[in-house]
Design an enzyme around this catalytic site. Structure first.
Site, PDB file in Angstrom:
ATOM      1  N   PRO A   1     -10.977  79.447 -80.239  1.00 51.12           N
ATOM      2  CG  PRO A   1     -11.782  77.475 -79.356  1.00 51.12           C
ATOM      3  CD  PRO A   1     -10.533  78.270 -79.505  1.00 51.12           C
ATOM      4  CD  GLU A   2     -11.210  85.577 -81.172  1.00 52.99           C
ATOM      5  OE1 GLU A   2     -11.911  86.594 -81.289  1.00 52.99           O
ATOM      6  OE2 GLU A   2     -10.094  85.482 -81.684  1.00 52.99           O
TER       7      GLU A   2
END
Length: 315
Positions: free
Chosen positions: A2-3
């Site tokens: 998750p960015e």
DNA sequence: CTTACGGCCTGGGTGC
DNA sequence: TGCACCCAGGCCGTAA
């Protein structure tokens, strides 16, 4: 992994449903990645969720205390590589590696699942929040072109390392750094200060375009990422370099390469993204800076001081 | 101060 | 079948 786009997608998905909900119970599994599991068990039941916010790669659940008194807290979630924060009916079977379950007053539950446990769960006071979040750099989507350039133009480190550095810009990770550099046709090992204004502007536009497109696609699902409803994103279908070693470049058909930059696997096109210092024609170099004269450097200096002054007053 | 680098967290995948 | 090993990404400590 998750960015920014994935966390933003999760935050939007949760905000719609969580606002106003009350946490009725907390169940924890393995807690070695939580700073203070006892505080979660003690403080969270009865709290009302006021709102959901993304800050860099952090997800913030703003909480109002159980009985309307006491200090407001905030549940800080970092999903690391494999973390998932999913809202679902309380009757759904719990998948393996689920380490926290928050029961809600509407019969749903919010679960945190994380195979690698590289994520972080933390109940934060306003003070903790300041300590954790204030050192982070600018959000690429909320930053002006000028500020973006100023933050990078005076740095000697490799541009890829700086894109990954959360104290310079917040929210970018390995995937979106590589994708942005490909779009901007910049080699990952280029020293930032050698890029020159023109390339930095190109990079600014590439970063924002990539992040916006990725948010539109609800993020990239490489392995574990799921949104707040447990659905996959689709931006992995739009990846131009990430994970494509040996495959043809979408622009020029050269074979995509993978090298190690700042200790991270980095994918790039050796033809579109020229290595720094090899082509004297395209290198911005000393001549570029000289042509810009003192004006450009003067702008950098004043800009830098403005930034360092502005850094201290983050929320 | 800035930068570079190594190590740590963990378990899925791979190759023998 | 089982085992050793590599690797992912963020972050922190250390050294130059």
């Amino acid at each position: 992994m998750p960015e920014l786009p994935e966390v933003e997608t999760v935050a939007r998905g949760l905000a719609a449903v969580l606002a106003g909900r009350r946490i009725t119970a907390v169940r924890l599994g393995i807690t070695d990645f939580m700073e203070d599991p006892e505080a979660l068990r003690r403080e969270l039941p009865g709290c009302r969720i006021e709102g959901v916010q993304r800050y860099g790669k952090y997800l913030l659940l703003h909480l109002a205390p159980a009985n309307g008194s006491g200090a407001c807290g905030c549940l800080l979630v970092h999903m690391g590589m494999t973390g998932q924060l999913v809202l679902e009916p309380a009757a759904a079977p719990l998948p393996p590696h689920t380490h926290a379950v928050f029961a809600l007053d509407n019969g749903c539950r919010l679960r945190y699942t994380d195979v690698r446990r590289f994520g972080r769960l933390f109940l934060a006071t306003a003070e903790d929040l300041e300590t954790k979040l204030a050192p982070l750099g600018a959000d690429p989507l909320e930053t002006s072109e000028a500020e973006f350039c100023v933050r990078l133009a005076c740095r000697r480190a490799m541009i890829k390392a700086l894109l990954l550095d959360q104290h310079t810009l917040r929210g970018l990770g390995n995937i979106y750094a590589d994708e942005s550099l490909w779009h901007a046709r910049i080699h990952p090992t280029s020293p930032a200060w050698r890029l020159g204004h023109k390339r930095l502007v190109r990079l600014y536009r590439a970063v924002r375009r990539v992040l916006r497109d990725a948010i539109r696609c609800r993020g990239s699902s490489i392995s574990d990422y799921r949104d707040a409803a447990g659905r996959m994103g689709s931006y992995q279908q739009r990846h131009r370099v990430y994970g494509r070693e040996g495959k043809p470049c979408f622009r020029c058909h050269a074979k995509i390469r993978r090298i190690l930059v700042a200790g991270r696997g980095s994918y790039y096109c050796p033809r579109c993204q020229r290595a720094p210092g090899i082509s004297s024609r395209s290198a911005p170099s000393v001549r570029f800076i000289a042509q810009q004269g003192g004006g450009y450097r003067a702008r950098l200096r004043t800009g830098c001081s403005l930034i360092s002054g502005a850094r201290s007053n983050h929320p």
